[in-house]
Enzyme design. Structure first.
Site, short mmCIF file in Angstrom:
data_model
loop_
_atom_site.label_atom_id
_atom_site.label_comp_id
_atom_site.label_asym_id
_atom_site.label_seq_id
_atom_site.Cartn_x
_atom_site.Cartn_y
_atom_site.Cartn_z
N PRO A 20 17.92 -36.77 -0.95
CA PRO A 20 18.16 -35.33 -0.80
C PRO A 20 16.93 -34.67 -0.17
O PRO A 20 15.80 -35.11 -0.38
CB PRO A 20 18.34 -34.84 -2.24
CG PRO A 20 17.70 -35.89 -3.10
CD PRO A 20 17.85 -37.18 -2.34
N ASP A 71 12.15 -40.36 2.88
CA ASP A 71 13.43 -39.94 3.48
C ASP A 71 14.59 -40.81 3.00
O ASP A 71 15.71 -40.34 2.90
CB ASP A 71 13.32 -40.00 5.00
CG ASP A 71 12.39 -38.91 5.53
OD1 ASP A 71 12.49 -37.78 5.02
OD2 ASP A 71 11.56 -39.19 6.42
N ASN A 122 4.73 -44.06 0.65
CA ASN A 122 3.88 -43.74 1.81
C ASN A 122 2.45 -43.47 1.33
O ASN A 122 2.17 -43.54 0.14
CB ASN A 122 4.46 -42.55 2.58
CG ASN A 122 4.60 -41.33 1.69
OD1 ASN A 122 3.62 -40.83 1.17
ND2 ASN A 122 5.83 -40.88 1.48
O1 C5P Z 1 11.55 -33.39 7.94
P1 C5P Z 1 10.25 -33.70 7.31
O2 C5P Z 1 10.30 -34.78 6.27
O3 C5P Z 1 9.14 -33.94 8.28
O4 C5P Z 1 9.87 -32.32 6.56
C1 C5P Z 1 8.72 -32.19 5.83
C2 C5P Z 1 8.87 -31.10 4.82
O5 C5P Z 1 10.09 -31.26 4.12
C3 C5P Z 1 7.79 -31.13 3.76
O6 C5P Z 1 7.58 -29.82 3.32
C4 C5P Z 1 8.43 -31.98 2.67
O7 C5P Z 1 7.88 -31.68 1.40
C5 C5P Z 1 9.88 -31.59 2.77
N1 C5P Z 1 10.84 -32.65 2.43
C6 C5P Z 1 11.63 -32.55 1.29
N2 C5P Z 1 12.54 -33.50 0.99
C7 C5P Z 1 12.72 -34.56 1.80
C8 C5P Z 1 11.95 -34.68 2.97
C9 C5P Z 1 11.01 -33.71 3.25
O8 C5P Z 1 11.45 -31.59 0.54
N3 C5P Z 1 13.62 -35.47 1.48
#
Ligand code: C5P
Length: 410
Positions: A307, A279, A211
């Site tokens: 994860p 993700d 990204n």
């Molecule tokens: O659910 P989302 O991806 O929007 O959440 C964002 C937060 O979760 C950020 O703090 C990001 O660093 C963390 N995150 C994570 N591991 C993932 C996805 C997001 O630590 N696989």
């Protein structure tokens, strides 16, 4: 640090042009610059460009009747919180050592009662000369902070120590010198773990899913926490930012590598999860480059969920960091999603921002800090200022200023 001001003396060296970037970077952090350009300095930068960047009058002459009536040179030397000589030429340093006062810059250095920072830049042989080294030692003995120059190829074609340090390093030094002593070590003894940047999930040896995250916000937070005295481990995905000084940098590629690096870094007192972790990852990574097989035969990419690092660390039974902060990059209904995320991930705070504009990869950010007590909306500001303010809030929390019991007892 919003009302701080430096008096910047720009000496006559090829590195003088970098002082323009310094003025701009300081301004982005709310630090104003009033500037003196030496006569030799005006050969390299024009007072007009300096005035445009500093937004202030530029001073060049000692015997200028208009300037003296507006602001005398003694007053000028004391009108700032810190004097910064950048670039500090061999000549300017020699003059300061001997107390010369035959132009505005040297007179100001002699008349000031404020701390002085010198940022040397000169040819490698001039820097290594016994006279310069003697002068540097004397300046330090006199209480002047003299930065070590960088090493590398120089404008004159030679190689070695003498280059002006990176502007980011000069900014960090100035910020540290401007910070009041009582605030300097609020996070001393604290271990902060920060993730930053994107992750890269390989499809084959040359392709990946990723990204647009630049890592700028996460790196700024790591730097700001280190400036508050924390020991910082920064686990970073692939970005093009320089390694910050005074921070333990662990570089990773994939989400799974990032999780492992974070777990290896525990225990930590605070975890700030800034990284834009991918993700999903391709289920299979081809060992050879995927080949084009003919028209219409694009390979299907099967994805597996990565994860969730934030959730994993938030929910640790042992070694959960005391304060866990997540980021929520949303494009709509930012606060509602952030509140949901706070509950879903099990973290303590969420820094929520709207990324529908140019935030990702941009220089500024407008955030809301969501805690269990509600939302605080911060105005739009440079990412470095968001970082400094967040680091200060973390320090408040950890040093107990936000603890309701302690507040009640005060
Ligand atoms: O659910 P989302 O991806 O929007 O959440 C964002 C937060 O979760 C950020 O703090 C990001 O660093 C963390 N995150 C994570 N591991 C993932 C996805 C997001 O630590 N696989």
């Amino acid at each position: 640090m919003s009302s701080k001001r430096i008096l910047l003396i720009i000496g006559g060296g090829i590195a003088a042009y970098k002082s323009l970037e310094l003025i701009r970077e300081l301004g982005r952090r709310g630090i104003a610059s009033r500037v003196i350009v030496t006569k030799a300095g005006t050969e390299f930068v024009t007072p007009l460009s300096v005035a445009a960047l500093s937004g202030d009058k530029v001073y060049t002459e000692l015997f200028n009747l208009t300037d003296e009536t507006e602001m005398g040179h003694i007053e000028l030397s004391r009108s700032a919180d810190l004097l910064v000589v950048c670039p500090a030429t061999a000549d300017l340093m020699a003059k300061a050592v001997h107390g010369h006062a035959n132009d505005l810059a040297s007179t100001t250095l002699l008349a000031t009662d404020k701390p002085v920072l010198m940022v040397p830049a000169m040819n490698v042989r001039m820097w290594g000369h016994a006279a310069t080294q003697r002068n540097v030692a004397q300046l330090r003995a006199d209480g002047v902070t003299v930065m070590e120059p960088d090493e590398g190829p120089m404008a004159c074609g030679e190689f070695g120590p003498g280059r002006l340090p990176e502007v980011s390093r000069i900014v960090a030094e100035i910020q540290a010198m401007l910070r009041p002593p009582a605030d300097k070590k609020r996070l001393a003894g604290v271990h902060a773990l920060v993730t930053a940047g994107p992750t890269r999930e390989p499809l084959d040896p040359v392709r990946y899913l990723s990204n647009h995250s630049s890592g700028k916000q996460g790196y700024s937070i790591a730097i700001a926490l280190a400036a508050e005295g924390a020991r910082v481990t920064l686990v970073s995905g692939p970005v093009s930012l320089p390694a910050p000084e005074g921070v333990d940098l662990v570089k990773v590629e994939t989400a799974r590598d990032m999780l492992k690096a974070c777990e290896d870094a525990l225990p930590a007192d605070v975890f700030v999860s800034v990284a834009a972790v991918a993700d999903w990852r391709p289920v299979k990574t081809a060992t050879q480059k995927l080949k084009l097989k003919g028209k219409g035969a694009a390979p299907a990419i099967e994805l597996a969920e990565n994860p969730d690092i934030l959730r994993t660390l938030s929910n640790k039974k042992k070694k959960r960091p005391g304060l866990v902060i997540g980021f929520a990059a949303e494009t709509e209904e930012v606060e509602r999603h952030a509140n949901e995320k706070l509950a879903r991930k099990g973290c303590d705070w969420i820094v929520a921002n709207d990324v529908s504009g140019d935030v990702m990869g941009g220089l500024e950010n407008e955030i809301a800090l969501i805690t269990r007590d509600g939302a605080e909306r911060w105005p739009r500001m440079p990412k470095e200022q968001v970082a400094a303010r967040l680091a200060a809030r973390i320090a408040d929390q950890i040093s107990g200023r936000d603890d309701p019991q302690k507040l009640a007892a005060e």
